[in-house]
Design a protein around this motif. Structure first.
Motif, PDB file in Angstrom:
ATOM      1  N   THR A  34       6.950  -0.664   4.093  1.00  0.00           N
ATOM      2  CA  THR A  34       7.689  -1.401   5.115  1.00  0.00           C
ATOM      3  C   THR A  34       8.609  -0.459   5.890  1.00  0.00           C
ATOM      4  OG1 THR A  34       7.628  -3.364   3.725  1.00  0.00           O
ATOM      5  CG2 THR A  34       9.205  -3.364   5.516  1.00  0.00           C
ATOM      6  N   LEU A  37       6.490   1.651   8.170  1.00  0.00           N
ATOM      7  CA  LEU A  37       5.972   0.939   9.335  1.00  0.00           C
ATOM      8  C   LEU A  37       7.056   0.634  10.363  1.00  0.00           C
ATOM      9  CD1 LEU A  37       3.394  -1.407   7.625  1.00  0.00           C
ATOM     10  CD2 LEU A  37       2.918   0.440   9.216  1.00  0.00           C
ATOM     11  N   ARG A  41       4.936   2.004  14.092  1.00  0.00           N
ATOM     12  CA  ARG A  41       4.468   0.632  14.296  1.00  0.00           C
ATOM     13  C   ARG A  41       2.958   0.530  14.478  1.00  0.00           C
ATOM     14  NH1 ARG A  41       8.811  -2.485  14.620  1.00  0.00           N
ATOM     15  NH2 ARG A  41      10.740  -1.635  15.446  1.00  0.00           N
ATOM     16  N   LYS A  42       2.320   1.564  14.975  1.00  0.00           N
ATOM     17  CA  LYS A  42       0.890   1.475  15.275  1.00  0.00           C
ATOM     18  C   LYS A  42       0.008   2.083  14.182  1.00  0.00           C
ATOM     19  CE  LYS A  42       1.304   1.002  20.203  1.00  0.00           C
ATOM     20  NZ  LYS A  42       0.734   1.374  21.495  1.00  0.00           N
ATOM     21  N   TYR A  44      -2.133   1.357  11.790  1.00  0.00           N
ATOM     22  CA  TYR A  44      -2.856   0.153  11.382  1.00  0.00           C
ATOM     23  C   TYR A  44      -3.445   0.267   9.979  1.00  0.00           C
ATOM     24  CZ  TYR A  44      -2.207  -1.015  16.238  1.00  0.00           C
ATOM     25  OH  TYR A  44      -1.631  -1.284  17.445  1.00  0.00           O
ATOM     26  N   SER A  46      -2.007   1.761   7.451  1.00  0.00           N
ATOM     27  CA  SER A  46      -0.917   1.446   6.529  1.00  0.00           C
ATOM     28  C   SER A  46      -0.614  -0.042   6.540  1.00  0.00           C
ATOM     29  CB  SER A  46       0.340   2.237   6.887  1.00  0.00           C
ATOM     30  OG  SER A  46       0.133   3.605   6.640  1.00  0.00           O
ATOM     31  N   GLN A  47      -0.757  -0.679   7.703  1.00  0.00           N
ATOM     32  CA  GLN A  47      -0.559  -2.135   7.758  1.00  0.00           C
ATOM     33  C   GLN A  47      -1.584  -2.845   6.890  1.00  0.00           C
ATOM     34  OE1 GLN A  47      -0.579  -3.594  11.787  1.00  0.00           O
ATOM     35  NE2 GLN A  47       1.088  -2.243  12.416  1.00  0.00           N
ATOM     36  N   ARG A  48      -2.823  -2.367   6.943  1.00  0.00           N
ATOM     37  CA  ARG A  48      -3.873  -2.972   6.130  1.00  0.00           C
ATOM     38  C   ARG A  48      -3.578  -2.769   4.647  1.00  0.00           C
ATOM     39  NH1 ARG A  48      -9.009  -1.221   3.985  1.00  0.00           N
ATOM     40  NH2 ARG A  48     -10.389  -3.025   3.811  1.00  0.00           N
ATOM     41  N   LEU A  50      -0.680  -2.385   3.296  1.00  0.00           N
ATOM     42  CA  LEU A  50       0.444  -3.248   2.951  1.00  0.00           C
ATOM     43  C   LEU A  50      -0.027  -4.670   2.694  1.00  0.00           C
ATOM     44  CD1 LEU A  50       3.506  -3.747   2.683  1.00  0.00           C
ATOM     45  CD2 LEU A  50       3.563  -4.117   5.143  1.00  0.00           C
ATOM     46  N   ARG A  51      -0.916  -5.175   3.556  1.00  0.00           N
ATOM     47  CA  ARG A  51      -1.431  -6.537   3.360  1.00  0.00           C
ATOM     48  C   ARG A  51      -2.202  -6.660   2.056  1.00  0.00           C
ATOM     49  NH1 ARG A  51      -2.279  -6.289   9.016  1.00  0.00           N
ATOM     50  NH2 ARG A  51      -4.455  -5.704   8.679  1.00  0.00           N
TER      51      ARG A  51
END
Length: 87
Positions: A34, A37, A41-42, A44, A46-48, A50-51
């Motif tokens: 978190t 990120l 912000r972009k 993606y 790492s966002q995946r 995290l989810r």
């Protein structure tokens, strides 16, 4: 990062397969990702990641709440991860 007294309890047990330890390590990863990120912000991938980790933690917490409600309540209280629902 804030030093959590729960860390010492977990490390003394040396039970790395326990649900509590797994939720604890996922929570640390979630907090690290978190903060990463917030800067990137972009990112993606790492966002995946995290989810995926959030889903794993959610499933473990659901399992623990079904099996042992007392341990579940203690764990979320110690890790400070769920806000009580208000109606």
């Amino acid at each position: 990062m804030v030093k959590n007294p729960f860390i010492s309890v977990i490390s003394q047990e040396e039970n790395r397969g326990s649900v509590e330890f797994q939720v604890f390590s996922f929570t640390n990863k979630i907090r690290r990702l978190t903060s990463h990120l917030e800067l990137h912000r972009k990112d993606y991938l790492s966002q995946r990641g995290l989810r995926k980790i959030l889903g794993k933690r959610q499933r473990l917490l659901a399992y623990l709440s079904k099996k042992n409600r007392v341990r579940y309540k203690e764990l979320i209280g110690q890790l400070n991860i769920r806000e009580p629902k208000t109606h």
